[in-house]
Design a protein around this motif. Structure first.
Motif, PDB file in Angstrom:
ATOM      1  N   LEU A   1      -5.944  15.111 -13.199  1.00 35.47           N
ATOM      2  CA  LEU A   1      -5.499  15.983 -13.900  1.00 35.47           C
ATOM      3  C   LEU A   1      -6.878  16.997 -14.122  1.00 35.47           C
ATOM      4  O   LEU A   1      -7.369  17.117 -15.459  1.00 35.47           O
ATOM      5  CB  LEU A   1      -5.072  15.473 -15.162  1.00 35.47           C
ATOM      6  CG  LEU A   1      -4.497  16.309 -16.290  1.00 35.47           C
ATOM      7  CD1 LEU A   1      -2.966  16.796 -15.600  1.00 35.47           C
ATOM      8  CD2 LEU A   1      -4.408  15.793 -17.567  1.00 35.47           C
TER       9      LEU A   1
ATOM     10  N   SER B   1      -4.337  17.372  -8.662  1.00 42.32           N
ATOM     11  CA  SER B   1      -5.308  17.806  -8.059  1.00 42.32           C
ATOM     12  C   SER B   1      -5.847  16.837  -6.744  1.00 42.32           C
ATOM     13  O   SER B   1      -5.460  15.784  -7.152  1.00 42.32           O
ATOM     14  CB  SER B   1      -6.596  18.031  -8.729  1.00 42.32           C
ATOM     15  OG  SER B   1      -6.522  19.286  -9.326  1.00 42.32           O
TER      16      SER B   1
ATOM     17  N   GLY C   1      -2.544  14.213 -12.679  1.00 41.00           N
ATOM     18  CA  GLY C   1      -2.443  15.383 -12.304  1.00 41.00           C
ATOM     19  C   GLY C   1      -2.151  15.749 -10.940  1.00 41.00           C
ATOM     20  O   GLY C   1      -1.752  14.613 -10.236  1.00 41.00           O
TER      21      GLY C   1
ATOM     22  N   ASN D   1      -2.095  21.500 -13.772  1.00 33.82           N
ATOM     23  CA  ASN D   1      -2.647  20.461 -14.443  1.00 33.82           C
ATOM     24  C   ASN D   1      -2.631  21.066 -16.020  1.00 33.82           C
ATOM     25  O   ASN D   1      -2.530  20.105 -17.041  1.00 33.82           O
ATOM     26  CB  ASN D   1      -4.158  20.188 -13.895  1.00 33.82           C
ATOM     27  CG  ASN D   1      -4.111  19.421 -12.601  1.00 33.82           C
ATOM     28  OD1 ASN D   1      -3.007  18.751 -12.212  1.00 33.82           O
ATOM     29  ND2 ASN D   1      -5.085  19.291 -11.883  1.00 33.82           N
TER      30      ASN D   1
ATOM     31  N   VAL E   1       0.873  11.813 -17.372  1.00 34.13           N
ATOM     32  CA  VAL E   1      -0.253  12.077 -17.694  1.00 34.13           C
ATOM     33  C   VAL E   1      -0.622  11.105 -18.842  1.00 34.13           C
ATOM     34  O   VAL E   1       0.397  10.645 -19.520  1.00 34.13           O
ATOM     35  CB  VAL E   1      -0.217  13.476 -18.358  1.00 34.13           C
ATOM     36  CG1 VAL E   1      -1.291  13.882 -19.324  1.00 34.13           C
ATOM     37  CG2 VAL E   1       0.121  14.446 -17.379  1.00 34.13           C
TER      38      VAL E   1
END
Length: 253
Positions: free
Chosen positions: A35, A28, A26, A51, A5
């Motif tokens: 994120l 996704s 993240g 996230n 991150v």
């Protein structure tokens, strides 16, 4: 190995747990890859939840997260305890003097503003799109901090990633919402259009409020697709959804 991150910090808020986060780090996928923390996006809810957990852990591990149902308003909530996501209040600013709570603002071109009065142990966060900033969310957040005991001459504020002037084309109707004095935040674009400097406008509102230290980060969400989500970019690309990024701030525990 998963990308870590990315936490962007402001020197004005040194010593206060905080961070402006983009899309790096993240879980996704697809259009919202990275994120994405937006509950309203067309993303896997489990991915969004993960996230959010990753985001809080990157800024203040173990803290409870407080978020709002954002409505581009000047409504500010004083946070004394966290709530369930389904019960989150409607508004665009939060303040707290409670350690262990991290305030989370979602953006995807609007300007996130994080505030801290370290001397008195009070922090705040505001979602300052043009409508909220124009409507007074910045000043309302400062007033709510003062109600908890902050002093504006001790408050530092940082403006996180948002859409830059060269990326933000607006029409004549938009320009007419602003005073002649605020015309300095517009430059002429193609016929009948203007380029609006949102970050400069937010900084000027903070200056008029006599905030002690102001740090604009100068990061454009629109032009850096690999680093940030952008509502306007997603719209221009014809995508059916868009991701949101977090700006987080809390008090040392």
């Amino acid at each position: 190995m998963a990308e870590p991150v990315e936490v962007i910090r402001a020197s004005a808020l040194a010593g206060v747990p905080h961070g402006f986060l983009g899309r790096r780090g993240g879980v996704s996928g697809g259009v919202t890859a990275g994120l994405n923390v937006g509950l309203g996006s067309a993303d896997d809810p489990d991915a969004v939840a993960e996230n959010r957990r990753l985001a809080v852990d990157a800024v203040q591990p173990g803290a409870q997260l407080a978020c709002l149902y954002q409505i581009h308003s000047s409504n500010v909530v004083t946070v004394r305890e966290c709530w369930d996501e389904a019960d989150r209040p409607r508004g665009d600013g939060m303040v707290t003097d409670r350690p262990g709570i991290v305030l989370g603002i979602l953006t995807a071109d609007c300007a996130p503003v994080l505030f801290a009065d370290s001397q008195h142990g009070i922090v705040g966060a505001a979602h300052a799109g043009w409508r909220g900033a124009h409507g007074g969310v910045i000043e309302a957040t400062i007033a709510a901090m003062e109600a908890l005991g902050a002093r504006r001459e001790n408050i530092a504020a940082a403006i996180g990633p948002c859409i830059a002037q060269e990326s933000y084309e607006v029409g004549e109707d938009f320009r007419r919402e602003f005073s002649e004095e605020d015309g300095r935040f517009f430059t002429a674009g193609r016929a009948g259009h203007w380029q609006f400097a949102l970050e400069d406008y937010v900084a000027a509102r903070l200056q008029r409020a006599e905030i002690a230290r102001i740090e604009p980060l100068g990061l454009d969400t629109y032009s850096n697709e690999r680093r940030f989500f952008s509502y306007r970019r997603s719209t221009h690309l014809g995508q059916d959804t868009y991701g949101r990024e977090f700006s987080l701030i809390g008090l040392p525990q």
